[in-house]
Design an enzyme around this catalytic site. Sequence first.
Site, mmCIF file in Angstrom:
data_model
loop_
_atom_site.group_PDB
_atom_site.id
_atom_site.type_symbol
_atom_site.label_atom_id
_atom_site.label_comp_id
_atom_site.label_asym_id
_atom_site.label_seq_id
_atom_site.Cartn_x
_atom_site.Cartn_y
_atom_site.Cartn_z
ATOM 1 N NE ARG A 104 0.155 -11.272 -42.579
ATOM 2 C CZ ARG A 104 -0.422 -12.392 -43.124
ATOM 3 N NH1 ARG A 104 -1.925 -11.767 -43.463
ATOM 4 N NH2 ARG A 104 -0.045 -13.230 -43.619
ATOM 5 C CE LYS A 129 4.297 -11.444 -45.582
ATOM 6 N NZ LYS A 129 4.786 -11.931 -44.336
ATOM 7 C CG HIS A 204 4.067 -10.212 -36.105
ATOM 8 N ND1 HIS A 204 3.055 -9.932 -37.037
ATOM 9 C CD2 HIS A 204 4.954 -11.264 -36.202
ATOM 10 C CE1 HIS A 204 3.245 -10.851 -37.681
ATOM 11 N NE2 HIS A 204 4.325 -11.651 -37.594
ATOM 12 N NE ARG A 207 0.298 -13.597 -38.683
ATOM 13 C CZ ARG A 207 -0.723 -14.033 -39.528
ATOM 14 N NH1 ARG A 207 -1.826 -13.576 -39.108
ATOM 15 N NH2 ARG A 207 -0.557 -14.329 -40.564
ATOM 16 C CG HIS A 238 0.096 -18.311 -43.064
ATOM 17 N ND1 HIS A 238 0.070 -19.041 -41.823
ATOM 18 C CD2 HIS A 238 0.729 -16.997 -43.034
ATOM 19 C CE1 HIS A 238 0.687 -17.924 -41.267
ATOM 20 N NE2 HIS A 238 0.954 -16.939 -41.644
ATOM 21 C CE1 TYR A 247 3.380 -15.005 -37.015
ATOM 22 C CE2 TYR A 247 3.154 -16.377 -39.199
ATOM 23 C CZ TYR A 247 3.168 -15.118 -38.515
ATOM 24 O OH TYR A 247 3.378 -14.227 -39.304
#
Length: 270
Positions: A104, A129, A204, A207, A238, A247
């Site tokens: 990120r 995150k 982004h 990614r 994640h 994604y």
Amino acid sequence: MNFQTSGYTTAMEWATLPPDRHAYWALRLSDVRGFARHVSNFDPTTEVPPAGVLPGWKRAKPHIYSDAQIDDLLAAALALPPERGLRRWTYHTLFGLIAVTGMRLSEAMGIERDDVDLDKGVLTVRLTKFGKSRLLPLHPTTSAALRSYANRRDAHLGPRCGSTFFVAEQGGRLLHQYVHRVFWRLSHEIGLRRPGDRTGPRVHDFRHRFAIRTLLDWHREGKNVEQKLPALSTYLGHTCVRDTYWYLSACPELMEEAARCLDRRWEATP
């Protein structure tokens, strides 16, 4: 009770009611998500509403960069003024790192100098995150690029260097608004955006490209993608594989590989 069939619609209707002074829809939807996650522990058919989705919201289509587009972007970064400044090398290395690791933007900007172990080729991403930290192994060429930048940074700023790995021209942390402004400028220069465009490829989207290219490479190497997917999920930071599917937007090459995989399974079926 099957929450998905008997309660999901009612819950979503309640979550998206007009806001009042006691509760806004976003808070209601957060409650629904929490309850749905709880129910999913004993009812796997339960659908958990995605976070941050507004009524009428439509997901932006990610841009899957080609190798040539990334090369053009990084070359344009090296032409940024001032001619003998650090700025061009900062953005060249920052965008390059994001492209090859799928990090990120906030993670890359927040890297501390002590988080980069170039001798071992490992990058530590701390408390991001989901409040998790992770280790990212780096390719030798990536480590070499980071080492080159670090040497230029230290020579340019000397004692003015801050604690972060990537720094602004006069030292100190990079700011999000300036990073995005530079990216928009570069994307216009290389034709990723047309004059007047307010939307277009984003930082982004690197990614998304990283996730898709990783799956493509695994398919072409004949590896078991389903077994390796948790590794990609961990690398991206994640909490579960389900978040990684976001994604994996369909692209022609990935769909072709998926079709070949399906054909091989059918051929192997007696």
